[in-house]
Design a protein around this motif. Structure first.
Motif, PDB file in Angstrom:
ATOM      1  N   LYS A  71       0.827  -1.206   0.000  1.00  0.00           N
ATOM      2  CA  LYS A  71       0.000   0.000   0.000  1.00  0.00           C
ATOM      3  C   LYS A  71       0.864   1.260   0.000  1.00  0.00           C
ATOM      4  CE  LYS A  71      -3.642   0.127   2.638  1.00  0.00           C
ATOM      5  NZ  LYS A  71      -4.480   0.065   3.858  1.00  0.00           N
ATOM      6  N   ARG A  72       1.942   1.214   0.753  1.00  0.00           N
ATOM      7  CA  ARG A  72       2.832   2.371   0.844  1.00  0.00           C
ATOM      8  C   ARG A  72       3.519   2.618  -0.508  1.00  0.00           C
ATOM      9  NH1 ARG A  72       4.829   0.720   5.099  1.00  0.00           N
ATOM     10  NH2 ARG A  72       6.689  -0.316   4.290  1.00  0.00           N
ATOM     11  N   GLN A  73       4.026   1.571  -1.124  1.00  0.00           N
ATOM     12  CA  GLN A  73       4.738   1.724  -2.396  1.00  0.00           C
ATOM     13  C   GLN A  73       3.789   2.108  -3.535  1.00  0.00           C
ATOM     14  OE1 GLN A  73       8.099  -1.237  -3.076  1.00  0.00           O
ATOM     15  NE2 GLN A  73       7.030  -2.247  -1.389  1.00  0.00           N
ATOM     16  N   ALA A  74       2.563   1.681  -3.468  1.00  0.00           N
ATOM     17  CA  ALA A  74       1.600   1.982  -4.526  1.00  0.00           C
ATOM     18  C   ALA A  74       1.321   3.476  -4.638  1.00  0.00           C
ATOM     19  CB  ALA A  74       0.299   1.212  -4.297  1.00  0.00           C
ATOM     20  N   PRO A  92      -7.529  -5.419  -4.147  1.00  0.00           N
ATOM     21  CA  PRO A  92      -8.281  -4.538  -3.236  1.00  0.00           C
ATOM     22  C   PRO A  92      -7.396  -3.569  -2.453  1.00  0.00           C
ATOM     23  CG  PRO A  92      -9.102  -6.783  -3.086  1.00  0.00           C
ATOM     24  CD  PRO A  92      -7.852  -6.838  -3.903  1.00  0.00           C
ATOM     25  N   TRP A  93      -6.114  -3.881  -2.274  1.00  0.00           N
ATOM     26  CA  TRP A  93      -5.226  -3.038  -1.486  1.00  0.00           C
ATOM     27  C   TRP A  93      -4.555  -1.940  -2.300  1.00  0.00           C
ATOM     28  CZ3 TRP A  93      -6.173  -3.878   3.404  1.00  0.00           C
ATOM     29  CH2 TRP A  93      -6.591  -5.143   3.804  1.00  0.00           C
ATOM     30  N   ILE A  94      -4.759  -1.950  -3.609  1.00  0.00           N
ATOM     31  CA  ILE A  94      -4.127  -0.929  -4.465  1.00  0.00           C
ATOM     32  C   ILE A  94      -5.167  -0.149  -5.252  1.00  0.00           C
ATOM     33  CG2 ILE A  94      -1.918  -2.145  -4.639  1.00  0.00           C
ATOM     34  CD1 ILE A  94      -2.845  -3.182  -7.398  1.00  0.00           C
ATOM     35  N   GLN A  95      -6.410  -0.163  -4.769  1.00  0.00           N
ATOM     36  CA  GLN A  95      -7.498   0.465  -5.509  1.00  0.00           C
ATOM     37  C   GLN A  95      -7.351   1.973  -5.651  1.00  0.00           C
ATOM     38  OE1 GLN A  95     -10.700  -1.034  -6.978  1.00  0.00           O
ATOM     39  NE2 GLN A  95      -8.936  -2.363  -7.193  1.00  0.00           N
ATOM     40  N   GLU A  96      -6.511   2.596  -4.821  1.00  0.00           N
ATOM     41  CA  GLU A  96      -6.343   4.042  -4.939  1.00  0.00           C
ATOM     42  C   GLU A  96      -5.623   4.439  -6.218  1.00  0.00           C
ATOM     43  OE1 GLU A  96      -4.442   5.592  -1.498  1.00  0.00           O
ATOM     44  OE2 GLU A  96      -6.073   5.030  -0.121  1.00  0.00           O
ATOM     45  N   ARG A  97      -4.926   3.496  -6.852  1.00  0.00           N
ATOM     46  CA  ARG A  97      -4.165   3.794  -8.057  1.00  0.00           C
ATOM     47  C   ARG A  97      -4.728   3.005  -9.238  1.00  0.00           C
ATOM     48  NH1 ARG A  97      -2.767   8.095  -7.130  1.00  0.00           N
ATOM     49  NH2 ARG A  97      -1.235   8.052  -8.821  1.00  0.00           N
ATOM     50  N   PRO A  98      -4.612   3.553 -10.467  1.00  0.00           N
ATOM     51  CA  PRO A  98      -4.953   2.747 -11.646  1.00  0.00           C
ATOM     52  C   PRO A  98      -4.145   1.450 -11.611  1.00  0.00           C
ATOM     53  CG  PRO A  98      -4.571   5.023 -12.269  1.00  0.00           C
ATOM     54  CD  PRO A  98      -4.152   4.907 -10.834  1.00  0.00           C
ATOM     55  N   ASN A  99      -4.778   0.348 -11.984  1.00  0.00           N
ATOM     56  CA  ASN A  99      -4.081  -0.926 -11.860  1.00  0.00           C
ATOM     57  C   ASN A  99      -4.379  -1.868 -13.014  1.00  0.00           C
ATOM     58  OD1 ASN A  99      -6.490  -2.682 -10.917  1.00  0.00           O
ATOM     59  ND2 ASN A  99      -6.513  -0.925  -9.509  1.00  0.00           N
ATOM     60  N   VAL A 100      -3.413  -2.720 -13.265  1.00  0.00           N
ATOM     61  CA  VAL A 100      -3.492  -3.744 -14.307  1.00  0.00           C
ATOM     62  C   VAL A 100      -3.075  -5.059 -13.674  1.00  0.00           C
ATOM     63  CG1 VAL A 100      -2.492  -4.578 -16.496  1.00  0.00           C
ATOM     64  CG2 VAL A 100      -2.984  -2.132 -16.182  1.00  0.00           C
ATOM     65  N   ILE A 101      -3.748  -6.136 -14.036  1.00  0.00           N
ATOM     66  CA  ILE A 101      -3.312  -7.458 -13.585  1.00  0.00           C
ATOM     67  C   ILE A 101      -3.091  -8.347 -14.803  1.00  0.00           C
ATOM     68  CG2 ILE A 101      -5.687  -8.280 -13.230  1.00  0.00           C
ATOM     69  CD1 ILE A 101      -4.545  -9.922 -10.833  1.00  0.00           C
ATOM     70  N   ALA A 102      -1.960  -9.025 -14.818  1.00  0.00           N
ATOM     71  CA  ALA A 102      -1.667  -9.952 -15.899  1.00  0.00           C
ATOM     72  C   ALA A 102      -2.425 -11.254 -15.666  1.00  0.00           C
ATOM     73  CB  ALA A 102      -0.166 -10.232 -15.961  1.00  0.00           C
ATOM     74  N   CYS A 103      -3.059 -11.764 -16.720  1.00  0.00           N
ATOM     75  CA  CYS A 103      -3.741 -13.058 -16.638  1.00  0.00           C
ATOM     76  C   CYS A 103      -3.043 -14.000 -17.623  1.00  0.00           C
ATOM     77  CB  CYS A 103      -5.223 -12.919 -16.974  1.00  0.00           C
ATOM     78  SG  CYS A 103      -6.143 -14.461 -16.742  1.00  0.00           S
ATOM     79  N   HIS A 104      -2.273 -14.917 -17.078  1.00  0.00           N
ATOM     80  CA  HIS A 104      -1.485 -15.819 -17.914  1.00  0.00           C
ATOM     81  C   HIS A 104      -2.314 -17.005 -18.399  1.00  0.00           C
ATOM     82  CE1 HIS A 104       2.101 -13.544 -16.878  1.00  0.00           C
ATOM     83  NE2 HIS A 104       1.644 -13.530 -15.636  1.00  0.00           N
ATOM     84  N   ASP A 105      -3.257 -17.446 -17.589  1.00  0.00           N
ATOM     85  CA  ASP A 105      -4.212 -18.489 -17.992  1.00  0.00           C
ATOM     86  C   ASP A 105      -5.285 -18.552 -16.921  1.00  0.00           C
ATOM     87  OD1 ASP A 105      -3.725 -20.716 -15.950  1.00  0.00           O
ATOM     88  OD2 ASP A 105      -1.702 -20.518 -16.773  1.00  0.00           O
ATOM     89  N   VAL A 106      -6.350 -19.297 -17.193  1.00  0.00           N
ATOM     90  CA  VAL A 106      -7.424 -19.455 -16.202  1.00  0.00           C
ATOM     91  C   VAL A 106      -7.626 -20.939 -15.881  1.00  0.00           C
ATOM     92  CG1 VAL A 106      -8.607 -17.318 -16.813  1.00  0.00           C
ATOM     93  CG2 VAL A 106      -9.207 -19.423 -18.012  1.00  0.00           C
ATOM     94  N   ILE A 107      -6.593 -21.737 -16.089  1.00  0.00           N
ATOM     95  CA  ILE A 107      -6.725 -23.188 -15.959  1.00  0.00           C
ATOM     96  C   ILE A 107      -7.049 -23.583 -14.518  1.00  0.00           C
ATOM     97  CG2 ILE A 107      -5.552 -25.396 -16.258  1.00  0.00           C
ATOM     98  CD1 ILE A 107      -3.900 -24.018 -18.495  1.00  0.00           C
ATOM     99  N   ALA A 108      -6.347 -23.008 -13.545  1.00  0.00           N
ATOM    100  CA  ALA A 108      -6.607 -23.360 -12.147  1.00  0.00           C
ATOM    101  C   ALA A 108      -8.007 -22.911 -11.724  1.00  0.00           C
ATOM    102  CB  ALA A 108      -5.551 -22.743 -11.238  1.00  0.00           C
ATOM    103  N   LEU A 136      -9.470 -10.244  -9.847  1.00  0.00           N
ATOM    104  CA  LEU A 136      -9.567  -9.996 -11.289  1.00  0.00           C
ATOM    105  C   LEU A 136     -10.769  -9.107 -11.599  1.00  0.00           C
ATOM    106  CD1 LEU A 136      -8.725 -13.569 -12.629  1.00  0.00           C
ATOM    107  CD2 LEU A 136      -7.435 -11.500 -13.153  1.00  0.00           C
ATOM    108  N   ALA A 137     -11.899  -9.394 -10.951  1.00  0.00           N
ATOM    109  CA  ALA A 137     -13.121  -8.629 -11.215  1.00  0.00           C
ATOM    110  C   ALA A 137     -12.973  -7.171 -10.822  1.00  0.00           C
ATOM    111  CB  ALA A 137     -14.300  -9.269 -10.471  1.00  0.00           C
ATOM    112  N   ARG A 138     -12.149  -6.867  -9.813  1.00  0.00           N
ATOM    113  CA  ARG A 138     -12.015  -5.492  -9.322  1.00  0.00           C
ATOM    114  C   ARG A 138     -10.905  -4.711 -10.013  1.00  0.00           C
ATOM    115  NH1 ARG A 138     -12.431  -5.061  -2.864  1.00  0.00           N
ATOM    116  NH2 ARG A 138     -12.351  -2.867  -3.498  1.00  0.00           N
ATOM    117  N   ALA A 139     -10.073  -5.388 -10.805  1.00  0.00           N
ATOM    118  CA  ALA A 139      -8.978  -4.694 -11.487  1.00  0.00           C
ATOM    119  C   ALA A 139      -9.505  -3.731 -12.534  1.00  0.00           C
ATOM    120  CB  ALA A 139      -8.041  -5.710 -12.128  1.00  0.00           C
ATOM    121  N   ASP A 140      -8.756  -2.662 -12.781  1.00  0.00           N
ATOM    122  CA  ASP A 140      -9.140  -1.725 -13.838  1.00  0.00           C
ATOM    123  C   ASP A 140      -8.999  -2.368 -15.213  1.00  0.00           C
ATOM    124  OD1 ASP A 140      -9.723   0.437 -12.134  1.00  0.00           O
ATOM    125  OD2 ASP A 140      -7.601   0.966 -12.014  1.00  0.00           O
TER     126      ASP A 140
END
Length: 381
Positions: A71-74, A92-108, A136-140
Motif C-alpha cells: 500500500k505504501r509503495q503503490a 483490493p489493497w491498491i485500488q487508490e491507483r490505476p491498476n493492471v493485472i496480468a492473466c497468464h491463464d485461467v486453468i486453475a 480480477l473482477a475489481r482490477a481496472d
C-alpha cells in the motif's frame, strides 16, 4: 509514467513468473517508464522446516506482512501492475491507483469449478481461486497473455470485455541458437552424447502437459522404424522436467527403452538453449495452456516444433510448427516422420515466427494496458 510491478514471492519458485517480471523491469524503461518492483520478502517462512507448514507460512509473508509495504509503495505509482493473476488478492489493497493485472491463464480457476478433467481441487484451493477471481473482477484492466486466455476469461463471466485486453507474451530471456560445438559441450556434461538425435519435451509432471503422449510417440517412432527395417529418426527422448512417475517408468521398461529416456532438472539457461538448439525436434502436445512458452523458445533456438492442434499453441506457432492431435501418439509419430525431409524449412520458419515475440513487443503491449487503466480512471474522475 511511473510503474510499480508487483512481483511473485521468490521462495515459491515460479521461475516463468519471475522471468516475466524481470523482462518488464528491463524493457519498460526503454519505453519511457520509471519502474519500481514490490515483492513479498521471506520473513516467517524460515521459522519452520516442516513441509506441512511451509505453504501457510508463505501465505503470511505474502498476504499479511507484505500488504502494508504494498500500500505504501503503490502511492508512488501512476499505475500498479500485478504481474501474476494468482496474486489477484492484492488488487483490493491498491485500488487508490490505476491498476493492471496480468492473466497468464485461467486453468486453475477452471479446475476449481470442476471444468478440467482429472484435476480435483480441495476446499482451500477453491477458496483461493475465488479470491483470485474477486481480484480480477475489481482490477481496472486485465491483460491476457493470449487470445485463448481472453476468450476463456470472458466465458467465466468475471469481467466486462471492455476492460479485458491482450498483452501477448514475448520471449522472457535470450533464446537463440547456440553454435553446435558450444551446445554439444554443454550437453555432454549432462550425459547426452554428441550427434545422438533426440526428441525433446519441456514441462512439468502435470496431466495436461501430456508426458504420456510424448513417451508413447517416442515408442511408436522406434517401433515403426524397427518394423520397416530402417533407422529411427531419433535415438533418445529427453524430458526437461521432473523424473518420470512410476507409471511412465514402467511403460518405458515394458518397451525396453528405459536407457533411451533421459530426464534433466535444474538446468542453467545456457543448457536449456543448448538442449533446444541440438534437438531433432520439440514435441509439445499439451492439452491445455495459457500461452505455451516452449513453442516460441524452441523456435527461437532453431528447433523444429510439433505441437497440439489446439489454441493457443496453434495461434502462436505460426507456420513454423506442425500441429498434431495430442491424443493420438501414432498420428504424432507419423507427422514427425512425414515432416523429416523439411526439418530445415521448419527451423527457418520457426526462427521467423519467434522473431514476432520480442520482449519489446510484450512490454509495449503492457504499456498500452497501463494507458487504458489510467484513461479509465480519468474518465470516471
Amino acid at each position: 509514467m511511473k510503474v510499480l510491478l508487483v512481483a511473485n514471492y521468490e521462495p515459491d519458485g515460479q521461475n516463468s513468473m519471475l522471468a516475466f517480471r524481470r523482462v518488464l523491469e528491463r524493457e519498460l524503461p526503454r519505453l519511457g517508464c520509471e519502474v519500481r518492483v514490490a515483492a513479498p520478502r521471506e520473513r516467517v517462512l524460515g521459522l519452520s522446516a516442516s513441509p506441512r507448514w511451509r505453504k501457510w507460512l508463505g501465505y503470511v509473508d505474502k498476504f499479511v506482512l507484505f500488504i502494508p509495504s504494498l500500500k505504501r509503495q503503490a502511492r508512488w505509482a501512476d499505475v500498479v501492475h500485478v504481474t501474476d493473476h494468482s496474486n489477484g488478492m492484492y488488487i483490493p489493497w491498491i485500488q487508490e491507483r490505476p491498476n493492471v493485472i496480468a492473466c497468464h491463464d485461467v486453468i486453475a480457476i477452471q479446475a476449481a469449478r470442476g471444468m478440467v478433467p482429472g484435476w480435483t481441487v480441495g476446499r482451500s484451493g477453491q477458496l483461493f481461486q475465488r479470491l483470485i477471481l474477486r481480484g480480477l473482477a475489481r482490477a481496472d484492466v486485465i491483460a491476457c497473455a493470449s487470445d485463448l486466455t481472453r476468450r476463456d476469461l470472458l466465458a467465466l463471466d468475471v469481467a466486462d470485455a471492455s476492460k479485458v485486453a491482450i498483452a501477448r507474451h514475448g520471449l522472457n530471456d535470450d533464446f537463440s541458437p547456440l553454435p553446435a560445438t558450444e551446445a554439444q559441450a554443454l550437453l555432454a556434461r549432462l550425459g547426452l552424447r554428441p550427434q545422438e538425435p533426440y526428441l525433446l519435451h519441456v514441462g512439468l509432471e502435470l496431466p495436461r502437459k501430456n508426458r504420456r503422449g510424448v513417451l508413447e510417440t517416442f515408442i511408436a517412432l522406434r517401433e515403426r522404424a524397427a518394423t520397416a527395417s530402417r533407422e529411427a529418426l531419433v535415438e533418445r527422448l529427453v524430458f526437461i522436467g521432473p523424473a518420470l512417475d512410476d507409471d511412465l517408468a514402467q511403460l518405458a521398461q515394458r518397451h525396453g527403452i528405459t536407457e533411451r529416456v533421459t530426464t534433466l532438472q535444474g538446468l542453467s539457461h545456457a543448457e536449456i538453449r543448448a538442449a533446444y538448439s541440438q534437438a531433432t525436434a520439440l514435441l509439445f502436445p499439451s492439452l491445455q495452456e495459457g500461452f505455451g512458452w516452449p513453442v516460441i523458445e524452441a523456435q527461437a533456438c532453431g528447433c523444429p516444433v510439433f505441437t497440439s492442434n489446439l489454441a493457443p499453441m496453434n495461434e502462436i506457432g505460426g507456420d513454423g510448427a506442425v500441429y498434431v492431435d495430442p491424443k493420438n501418439p501414432l498420428a504424432m509419430a507419423e507427422a514427425i516422420e512425414q515432416a523429416a525431409p523439411r526439418l530445415a524449412e521448419l527451423r527457418r520458419k520457426g526462427l521467423a515466427n519467434a522473431a514476432l515475440y520480442t520482449p519489446g513487443q510484450m512490454a509495449a503491449a503492457n504499456v498500452a494496458a497501463y494507458r487504458l487503466a489510467i484513461g479509465k480512471r480519468e474518465a470516471t474522475s
